[in-house]
Every structure is written in structure tokens, then in C-alpha cells.
Design an enzyme around this catalytic site. Structure first.
Site, PDB file in Angstrom:
ATOM      1  N   GLU A 174     -10.284  84.233  55.219  1.00  0.00           N
ATOM      2  CA  GLU A 174     -11.589  84.871  55.367  1.00  0.00           C
ATOM      3  C   GLU A 174     -12.135  85.505  54.083  1.00  0.00           C
ATOM      4  OE1 GLU A 174     -11.376  86.097  60.084  1.00  0.00           O
ATOM      5  OE2 GLU A 174     -11.058  87.654  58.572  1.00  0.00           O
ATOM      6  N   GLU A 362      -7.687  81.683  64.234  1.00  0.00           N
ATOM      7  CA  GLU A 362      -7.638  83.015  64.831  1.00  0.00           C
ATOM      8  C   GLU A 362      -8.652  83.099  65.959  1.00  0.00           C
ATOM      9  OE1 GLU A 362      -8.169  86.434  62.332  1.00  0.00           O
ATOM     10  OE2 GLU A 362      -6.737  85.726  60.828  1.00  0.00           O
TER      11      GLU A 362
END
Length: 450
Positions: A174, A362
Site C-alpha cells: 500500500e 487483504e
């Protein structure tokens, strides 16, 4: 589990090769911050600064995975989870970020990998999950262009030491979050603010993504290489032109800024003009060097955001309408529970040419969990997972190349600036005693995967 929760789909519908897993991150679970020669990371330092971590929580022990890894991996096996995603701590391997290798750190990760394989669990390794060496931050961290070569060297060390047994790799976790929260808003480590810091960090992280992937490819012929992106489904508050344009700018910032240069498309500055300022930090070959042909793309989606135009927000002219103000179901993070978001993001990312395979690396939720009579009846989390998995199956059945789903996360852990308060785990952790209790959601997932 007292009550069985039924769903209208089965594991078999996803296909025999679909990857079921759970995701973790080194800083959030390991603890032992200075054990066996480990150096300090930016999060080790940031967490000691007053007011930076909710309730003053300190991550020194976290979940003590460093010492309890065999017990926790045994839990992964007990839950019938066949893939385990974890990250390597840069400062366990290179305490100063560069220079001499700490072979005690190498030995530790070798033990983790070997035990996973012994248990029949496939390791998925993330090279960088936000814990930059503090020594490198003192030299500018992600704002220093030299970090591209520092990171490339670190990636090569990871490949050389673990590539004989690890096939599945993720480069960065991320980048939009650690650059935005850490170098623009100052809410995360290292706590820097300002557009200049953000643009430099953004560009160098993009270059490092490709550089790290190239180092892996060079050293491991058989590697399955990906990287992960945070993504959020964006919708305008209403159909007014101002709000539609504002939503497009937010979507560009959150969902396009990092994936598009990796795909060779450059930065999307036509839809987000302030990105043109990044050109002053670019060198002649950068656009070519930002691109890499990844084997898979990891997408990490938790919610959707509703956006309205706002003259008071610089650079993007837009603001988020919080879930609490909209009075919609939400998690403890005040993130709306909106399962179709994950379907929409699979569809969006598949729209790019060059995306070979998508994996949900995720997805999960934080809810208030309480142990009662030795059980945690987290029905809301179980339902959240079921409904999101249903949307993943919908995408797969429509022909989108989504080939895996990893729950965030195995155990409750240290959730960055939120401390220990938000509990995302399939397994409850009593942080005073380190006692583990499998939650209802974990027991349901166990039965689903059986």
C-alpha cells in the site's frame, strides 16, 4: 461455535487452485524490537512520540510473534489456512538499512519459512510493510532518491537468502497509504507533512516498486512476483457535476496514482493536476523505469467512500462524507460495511491491460470483541467476511481473473496509529497475557476451508 452461519456458496465454487490465506505484517505482530541485533524502524521511533499512538499504546511486544511464531503458525494450520502472508523487517536483516547483514535476523526468517513449509503452509513474503529503517529516515527516507538503490539492494538480499524456498513475493504494501499518511498528513511514521515530501516519497516508492521487483526477478527464476495496492470504491454524494468531478479526483488519487505508472501509463495528472508538480523530481528514464510486468496484482479493499466537492480541501477540492454522518453500518474504524465495493475494485483493476492475475491480499474488519465463557461471538465479522467472499465469487464467475483471497488478519495486533484498540483478527489476543482465543469468525473460516 454455538451457532452455525450458513452461506449460499462453497469453497469448491472458487476452484481447486484458488489461494486461501491470511495476511500479517512484521511490525504489527513480532515485538522484540531490539532482539538479536535488530535496528530501530521509523515506527519504533514514531510510537515513542507523545500523542502519536491512540491511548499511548506501545508496540514493544505486539503479539510476540517473534517468540511465538510456531504456536501462531500452528493456529494457521488448525484453521485449515494453506497460505500465510507475512513481511520481512528491513531492520532485522539490515539494522542500518544498508551495509552489514544481520545473520541472526536471516536465521529467524529461515526458521519461520522452514516451519511454514513443514506445516504444509505456503509462505507469501512482503518485502516492505511500512517499517523503514530509522537510520535511512535520518538520510531523508522515502524523500531521498537514493532509497531506490537502497531498496533494490535490500530486495536482492531477501531474494538471495530466501528465494530457494519462497516462490510468492510482494514488493511494497500500500504505497498510497505510507506515503500519504507518513509524508503528507504526518499521521503515520515518520510524521512528515507537506506536498513536497509527499510527491518525492510517492515518486521514489513507485520507482522502488519496479526496482525491487527487478531484483527479485534477477535472482529467482521461478518467482511469482506481485505488489499490493490499497483501493477504495468511490461514489459521489449525488449526481451534481461538482460532486461527480470531486469523486473522480479522489478516485484518481486513491486508486490510480500508483498502479498506472507501474503499468507504463505514467501518472494520471490530466485528472489530478497537482500531480504535474512531480515532473520536477523525474529524470529522463524514470517513466520507463517505473514500469514492471507483474505476475499478479494484490488489491486490498475494505470499504467505499462517498465524496462531495469542498473548496476548503487543497489540491483535490473534495472531502469524504463519513459513514457515521450517513448513518450506515460501519466498523470500529468508521468504515462503511459495503461488500459490493470489493467487486467494483476487482472490475476496475481488471479494466487495465497488463493485469494478469488479481489476488485479494487483504480484506477484513474491526469490531468490538469480548471474550465470554472462553468464546468470542464476532457475528458481525463473520457476516462481513461471508458477504465480501460472495462478491469475490461473483467477480470470478463473471470471468475476472481473481485467484486468491487473504483475510486481514490472523491475530489481533498493533494497528499502527490506532494502537491495540481495533481488533481485526480471526484470533483474539489478550495483550496482557498473550493468550489466544479463536473467534467465531475463525471457526467459521476453518469449517469453510475444511
Amino acid at each position: 461455535m454455538d451457532k452455525k452461519l450458513h452461506v449460499d456458496f462453497s469453497k469448491q465454487q472458487f476452484g481447486a487452485d484458488f489461494k486461501w490465506g491470511v495476511s500479517t505484517a512484521a511490525f504489527q505482530i513480532e515485538g522484540s524490537k531490539e532482539a538479536d541485533g535488530k535496528g530501530l524502524s521509523i515506527w519504533d521511533v514514531f510510537a515513542t512520540r507523545r500523542g502519536k499512538i491512540k491511548n499511548g499504546h506501545q508496540p514493544a511486544d505486539a503479539c510476540d510473534f517473534y517468540n511465538r511464531y510456531k504456536d501462531d503458525i500452528a493456529l494457521v494450520r488448525e484453521l485449515n489456512i494453506s497460505n500465510f502472508r507475512f513481511s520481512l523487517s528491513w531492520t532485522r536483516l539490515l539494522p542500518e538499512g544498508t551495509g552489514s547483514i544481520n545473520y541472526k535476523g536471516v536465521d529467524y526468517y529461515n526458521r519461520v519459512i522452514d516451519f511454514l513449509l513443514k506445516c504444509g503452509i505456503t509462505p507469501w513474503v512482503t518485502i516492505y510493510h511500512w517499517d523503514l529503517p530509522h537510520a535511512l529516515e535520518l538520510r531523508g527516507g522515502w524523500t531521498n532518491r537514493d532509497i531506490v538503490s537502497w531498496f533494490s539492494d535490500y530486495s536482492e538480499i531477501c531474494a538471495l537468502n530466501f528465494g530457494d524456498r519462497v516462490i510468492n513475493w510482494m514488493v511494497l504494501n500500500e504505497p498510497s497509504v505510507f506515503t500519504g499518511a507518513g509524508y503528507f498528513l504526518g499521521m503515520h511514521a515518520p510524521g512528515k507533512k507537506g506536498l513536497t515530501n509527499y510527491l518525492k516519497a510517492m515518486h521514489h516508492a513507485t520507482l522502488a516498486t519496479a526496482a525491487g521487483a527487478k531484483a527479485l526477478r534477477k535472482q529467482i527464476d521461478h518467482a511469482h512476483i506481485g505488489t499490493t495496492f490499497s483501493c477504495t470504491h468511490i461514489e459521489p454524494l449525488n449526481s451534481s457535476e461538482r460532486n461527480v468531478l470531486a469523486a473522480n479526483r479522489v478516485d484518481t488519487l486513491l486508486n490510480r496514482t500508483f498502479i498506472e505508472p507501474i503499468l507504463g501509463l505514467g501518472y494520471p495528472h490530466s485528472d489530478l493536476p497537482f500531480l504535474k508538480k512531480i515532473e520536477k523530481y523525474m529524470q529522463p528514464d524514470d517513466e520507463k523505469n517505473m514500469a514492471f510486468d507483474f505476475d499478479f496484482t494484490g488489491i486490498q479493499c475494505y470499504t467505499r467512500e462517498i465524496v462531495k466537492a469542498s473548496l476548503f480541501v487543497p489540491y483535490i477540492g473534495a472531502s469524504i462524507v463519513k459513514a457515521s454522518k450517513r448513518k450506515v453500518p460501519s466498523t470500529e474504524m468508521n468504515w462503511e460495511v459495503y461488500p459490493p465495493a470489493i467487486y467494483q475494485m476487482i472490475k476496475k483493476f481488471n479494466g487495465y491491460k497488463g493485469i494478469k492475475q488479481l489476488i485479494i491480499t487483504e480484506n477484513g474488519a474491526a469490531f468490538p470483541d469480548v471474550v465470554e465463557n472462553g468464546k468470542v461471538n464476532d457475528t458481525d465479522r463473520t457476516t462481513y467476511l461471508q458477504n465480501h467472499m460472495s462478491q469475490v465469487l461473483k467477480a470470478k464467475q463473471e470471468g475476472y481473473p481473481v485467484e486468491g483471497y487473504f483475510v486481514w488478519t490472523l491475530t489481533d495486533n498493533f494497528e499502527w496509529a490506532e494502537g491495540f484498540h481495533p481488533r481485526f483478527g480471526l484470533v483474539y489476543v489478550d495483550f496482557d497475557t498473550q493468550e489466544r482465543t479463536i473467534k467465531q469468525s475463525g471457526l467459521w473460516f476453518q469449517q469453510f476451508l475444511k
